[in-house]
Design a protein around this motif. Structure first.
Motif, PDB file in Angstrom:
ATOM      1  N   ASP A 108       0.852  -1.337  -0.124  1.00  0.00           N
ATOM      2  CA  ASP A 108       0.052   0.125   0.041  1.00  0.00           C
ATOM      3  C   ASP A 108       1.100   1.085   0.230  1.00  0.00           C
ATOM      4  N   THR A 131      -1.783  -6.047   7.585  1.00  0.00           N
ATOM      5  CA  THR A 131      -1.555  -4.824   8.212  1.00  0.00           C
ATOM      6  C   THR A 131      -0.724  -4.975   9.494  1.00  0.00           C
ATOM      7  N   ASP A 189      -8.601  -8.843   8.830  1.00  0.00           N
ATOM      8  CA  ASP A 189      -9.888  -9.148   8.360  1.00  0.00           C
ATOM      9  C   ASP A 189      -9.812 -10.223   7.264  1.00  0.00           C
ATOM     10  N   LYS A 214      -6.326   4.426  -3.617  1.00  0.00           N
ATOM     11  CA  LYS A 214      -7.743   4.453  -3.539  1.00  0.00           C
ATOM     12  C   LYS A 214      -8.387   3.445  -4.588  1.00  0.00           C
ATOM     13  N   ARG A 271     -12.305  -0.262  -4.845  1.00  0.00           N
ATOM     14  CA  ARG A 271     -12.154   1.176  -4.383  1.00  0.00           C
ATOM     15  C   ARG A 271     -12.403   1.390  -2.915  1.00  0.00           C
ATOM     16  N   GLY A 272     -11.841   2.339  -2.604  1.00  0.00           N
ATOM     17  CA  GLY A 272     -12.122   2.785  -1.063  1.00  0.00           C
ATOM     18  C   GLY A 272     -10.850   2.756  -0.283  1.00  0.00           C
ATOM     19  N   ASN A 284      -8.597  -0.418   4.697  1.00  0.00           N
ATOM     20  CA  ASN A 284      -9.616  -0.833   5.741  1.00  0.00           C
ATOM     21  C   ASN A 284     -11.134  -0.583   5.422  1.00  0.00           C
ATOM     22  N   ASN A 285     -11.266  -0.069   4.075  1.00  0.00           N
ATOM     23  CA  ASN A 285     -12.510   0.302   3.388  1.00  0.00           C
ATOM     24  C   ASN A 285     -12.484  -0.338   2.026  1.00  0.00           C
ATOM     25  N   TRP A 286     -11.974  -1.273   1.687  1.00  0.00           N
ATOM     26  CA  TRP A 286     -12.166  -1.868   0.194  1.00  0.00           C
ATOM     27  C   TRP A 286     -13.381  -2.485  -0.139  1.00  0.00           C
ATOM     28  N   MET A 287     -13.679  -2.268  -1.230  1.00  0.00           N
ATOM     29  CA  MET A 287     -15.241  -2.680  -1.705  1.00  0.00           C
ATOM     30  C   MET A 287     -15.101  -3.020  -3.091  1.00  0.00           C
TER      31      MET A 287
END
Length: 940
Positions: A103, A123, A134, A179, A195-196, A199-202
């Protein structure tokens, strides 16, 4: 290979194996390191494995018997802040396929999960170590890839065929703003976009890269086998663009990522595009390409190729004779921090090419080579540009005394399981060293040139021998068999360096191969270049394995997805046929989809000299010279052999020519016109005796007409064994099938020896495609090879070091063919086995006595010795073997449940007889009579 490896040649070089530190196996080492990436701050190096890496135990566990929980892939984490790498941690994932990226924040890294069809996100966790908090990001392909999507059980589960392919997540890349995450779906011909951010991948979209599925013309090849991806720009400013390397279709697919992803361009390249890297301002994309041995430089402003850099060696040290030949297998590329130099790993030449870029940064030239470990796959450079880190995928394997029927867990000598099998014995390494100064490059380059024998030239004696053969030998018959070591077959021979304790299929089952060795030449120092059958067929027919094969075979043999693509079918689709209608006529199992691998490009086929696409096989060289070729069993689509007739299967016809029924469907476009359509291909249910009879039918016509082809390709495969419940004519146990194979070879030699027209101008070459199926006290690659004919020495023991590539070079020289690639061009022909004065020869095939228990035509109602003699019985009958192998897929070489089968076969054939606990490495050429006498007494 006759190459040398000198990874400690660079000043200050360190070379270390990859030890994951398993608590129960502290000495176990990982293999097949494929990709290394550096953290944004330059302080951390990640090394990813992607290959075999199965760890075995004596205690079965589900779902994979004999696999321990550590049978995973690994990410090794090193601190490189001080130059020298220091291992800090190792994390495990179930599967992988090359893809790994940091990242941009440096707070996470992403690993593609291969057949698991996901992306792992690591992470920092509480204690400062790396871990998965996760669940992996799912790609959602429902265990299905683009191929023959057909899996079935027949015969109440006694036959389990798995023709269909599964997904495979490969390359992974991320935008500069963190992103947008892009994953290539290697077997779904698509990319998945997330995208996202961290900690917020969709999941945002999946884009099929094929023209017919992305708004273009149906039936046009494009975007298939997407392997690597590089992302330019950012989502935040609307500039995010993906560059995806399509290995099969030899193009870089350009994808707009903002909004709904869409293909905006296709950049055609000559070679097979592999890994890529962007420069800092993202104005240039460097694409390393196998087959052409080059790096293409693409200007991203207009996606134009503005430079092509050859990377084999500096022009000043590359002999003119090698100028049009390829085979370096370049597979990764990285830029120095100052962007003045490019570093490229040449897998097959065990080196890193140093490219000096010119002022425009659009082209450059190799100025030096640096020696590495065996088959480098990735190179990284420290943030200050002072250190290089090179990972490699292979190592020398050494002796293998334990029985190996096929890939999978080893035998159980002394009650415990070891790990002696070529892909498992092949280990990875990490090489690190200070960046060589300019003055150090010339001697390092000279070392690489020496290691790869670039200055090799045939000696006067070799040229004399081969010139005599070229003038007098007009026909070559090339027989390829399956998977045997020297000790396994000839360990009980009265001459040579054989261990009789390892002669699983000795003279009682292979009298003809023993007779050929006695009559002509015993080659007791011959090695198969390949590891397994998948790369074995590439090496044995072309003298090289392209990088796509080197990357795939270990993964496939570990049961981690991927297909066996090296005999003309890609994902079980026969790409030899140009149209969908032709494919479906040849194989009704082919899906009705114009966009399923359209065209005739074979992803695994080597290119020929001068970048002639897919024309790098022995028969291509013969056809280029204008010679005639006839094919009996090479490169056929065999998917229909083991399915019911109602489902499109092909019946087990003993003489299909008599009823005009085609049983052989070529999977090579070049071989199609040369193929005998009545010669059945790989099928363990079918005896080699009938293959011989079909070959004999055509040979008799050649005898009459005088038009025997210059090169005949003959596949006798029954020494592989299998299909015990469906095998016909009582040829239904391992010993009997081995004897059937041996007899077919003997019958062919006898036929030639009795031909007044051809016996003196024909040479018969016999080889195994690989040696993976047996133990050997010298080396796990040592195998059998035979040559017969009027110009072959008689009764000779030749211990010269020869291998598969020497074997091919010899055939080329006999037929006057040009080299196919760098490997065979630099190989010495096997002149030590020949004489320049022809001598009369004869051969009479002798069946193993165990064949008299079959219903093959020559043995019905006959006794092997006399009217009162009993026919030898196999260790177990077919019912036993069918029971203990129930559910195994014998439809293709090395496709069955290897872990279970190896143990089952060992127990069935050898009972409780122990094997040596460790290799001996002894020279057993002396006192053979005494050694064999002791062995005979021990058996009795």
């Amino acid at each position: 290979m006759n190459q040398y490896i000198t990874p400690l040649a660079p000043s200050g070089s360190r070379f270390e194996p990859l030890n994951p530190g398993l608590s129960d196996k502290p000495d176990w080492l990982a293999g097949q390191a494929v990709t290394a990436v550096k953290s944004p701050d330059g302080k951390t190096l990640l090394v990813l494995t992607s290959g075999y890496n199965r760890v075995y135990t004596s205690t079965p566990s589900s779902p994979y018997p004999w696999y321990t929980p550590d049978s995973n892939e690994y990410v090794f984490i090193y601190d490189i802040s001080s130059g020298t790498p220091v291992k800090k941690q190792v994390v495990q994932i179930p599967n992988s396929y090359n893809g790994i990226v940091f990242d941009p924040s440096g707070k996470a890294f992403y690993v593609s999960g291969g057949v698991s069809d996901n992306v792992h996100v690591f992470t920092r966790i509480a204690d400062g170590a790396w871990g998965e908090v996760d669940a992996p990001l799912a790609l959602g392909h429902n265990s299905t890839g683009n191929g023959l999507p057909w899996n079935a059980n027949f015969g109440n589960g006694s036959i389990n065929l798995q023709i269909g392919v599964k997904p495979c997540a490969a390359g992974v890349a991320i935008s500069g703003d963190g992103k947008t995450l892009v994953v290539t779906n290697y077997y779904n011909d698509s990319i998945t976009v997330f995208r996202g951010g961290l900690n917020n991948w969709m999941p945002a979209a999946e884009l099929d890269l094929r023209p017919g599925k992305s708004g273009g013309t149906k039936g046009v090849a494009g975007g298939e086998y997407p392997f690597w991806v590089a992302v330019k720009g950012n989502e935040s400013d609307g500039t995010a663009t993906a560059y995806v390397s399509s290995i099969r279709d030899r193009e870089i697919v350009v994808v707009r990522l903002n909004g709904a992803p869409a293909v905006t361009g296709r950049i055609k390249v000559v070679g097979q595009p592999n890994k890529m890297t962007l420069n800092k301002d993202q104005s240039l994309l460097y694409v390393v390409e196998d087959q052409t041995d080059t790096v293409d430089v693409i200007r991203t402003a207009d996606n134009a190729i503005v430079g092509t850099i050859p990377v084999i060696a500096p022009a000043s040290v590359l002999p003119a004779s090698l100028a049009e030949l390829r085979g370096a297998n370049p597979n990764s590329v990285t830029l120095s921090p100052d962007e003045k130099r490019l570093f490229v790993t040449n897998g097959n030449l065990n080196s890193v090419a140093v490219v000096d870029l010119n002022d425009t940064r659009a082209s450059g030239a190799v100025v030096g080579l640096i020696p590495t470990g065996w088959y480098p796959n990735s190179v990284s450079i420290s943030a200050d540009g002072n250190w290089l880190y090179v990972i490699n995928g292979k190592s020398a394997t050494g002796a293998n005394p334990d029985f190996r029927y096929s890939y999978g867990p080893p035998s159980r000598p002394n009650g415990f399981l070891t790990n002696h099998y070529n892909p498992q014995l092949t280990k990875a390494g990490l090489q690190s060293f200070p960046l060589p100064a300019a003055a150090q490059l010339p001697p390092l380059t000279a070392q690489v040139i020496s290691n790869n024998r670039f200055s090799y030239a045939d000696g006067a004696k070799d040229r004399e021998v081969m010139s005599v053969l070229q003038a007098n030998v007009k026909h070559v018959i090339f027989i390829i068999k399956e998977n045997r070591t020297y000790d396994q077959i000839l360990g009980d021979l009265e001459v040579g360096n054989g261990d009789p304790a390892l002669a699983e299929f000795g003279e009682r089952y292979t009298p003809n191969q023993h007779a050929v060795a006695r009559t002509f030449v015993t080659l007791d120092n011959f090695y198969d270049t390949a590891e397994v059958s998948n790369d074995g067929w590439a090496w044995t027919t072309s003298g090289r394995a392209p990088d796509v094969v080197e990357r795939q075979y270990a993964v496939a043999y570990a049961g981690r997805g991927l297909s066996l693509d090296t005999e003309g079918t890609n994902r079980s689709v026969n790409v030899a046929y140009a149209t969908l209608a032709e494919r479906r006529a040849a194989n009704p199992l082919t899906p009705d989809d114009d966009d399923l691998l359209p065209g005739q490009t074979d992803v695994a086929a080597p290119d020929g000299p001068g970048n002639e696409v897919n024309k790098g096989y022995l028969w291509d060289a013969a056809l280029r010279k204008g010679l005639s070729v006839r094919n009996y069993g090479f490169f056929l689509d065999t998917t229909r052999y083991n399915v019911p007739l109602a489902a499109g299967g092909i019946a087990l016809l003993k003489d299909p020519a008599s009823v005009n029924v085609q049983v052989a469907y070529p999977s090579s476009a070049a071989l199609a016109p040369c193929t005998d359509i009545y010669f059945r291909g790989f099928d363990n249910s079918f005896p080699d005796y009938y293959r011989f009879k079909e070959w004999e039918r055509e040979f008799d016509a050649y005898e009459t007409d005088g038009n025997l082809p210059s090169l005949s390709l003959v596949r006798f495969m029954h020494d592989h064994t299998g299909n015990f419940n469906t095998a016909i004519d009582g040829v239904n146990t391992p010993e009997i099938q081995q004897a059937d194979n041996d007899y077919a070879v003997g019958l062919l030699l006898e036929k030639i020896s009795k031909s007044p027209k051809y016996k003196d101008n024909t040479l018969i070459f016999v080889i195994e495609d690989d040696s993976q199926d047996g133990g050997d006290h010298v080396d796990s690659h040592r195998s059998i090879a035979f040559v017969a004919g009027a110009y072959v020495k008689r009764g000779a023991l030749v211990s010269s070091h020869y291998n598969t590539v020497n074997f091919l070079r010899t055939i080329e020289e006999v037929l006057g063919l040009q080299p196919m690639n760098l490997n065979d061009a630099l190989a010495r022909p096997m002149t030590d086995i020949f004489t320049t004065a022809p001598a009369p020869w004869s051969f009479t095939a002798k069946p193993a006595p165990i064949l008299y228990g079959t219903t093959l035509p020559p043995f019905v109602g006959l006794s092997p010795l006399s009217k009162t003699a009993k026919v030898p019985k196999p260790t177990h009958d077919a019912k036993y073997w069918a029971k203990v192998t129930k559910g195994m897929d014998f439809s293709s070489e090395d496709k069955f449940n290897f872990a279970r089968y190896n143990r089952v076969l060992w127990k069935g054939l050898m009972g409780e007889r122990p094997y040596p606990a460790k290799p001996t490495g002894k020279n057993l050429r002396h006192n053979r009579k005494e050694l064999l006498s002791r062995y005979t007494v021990a058996l009795n």
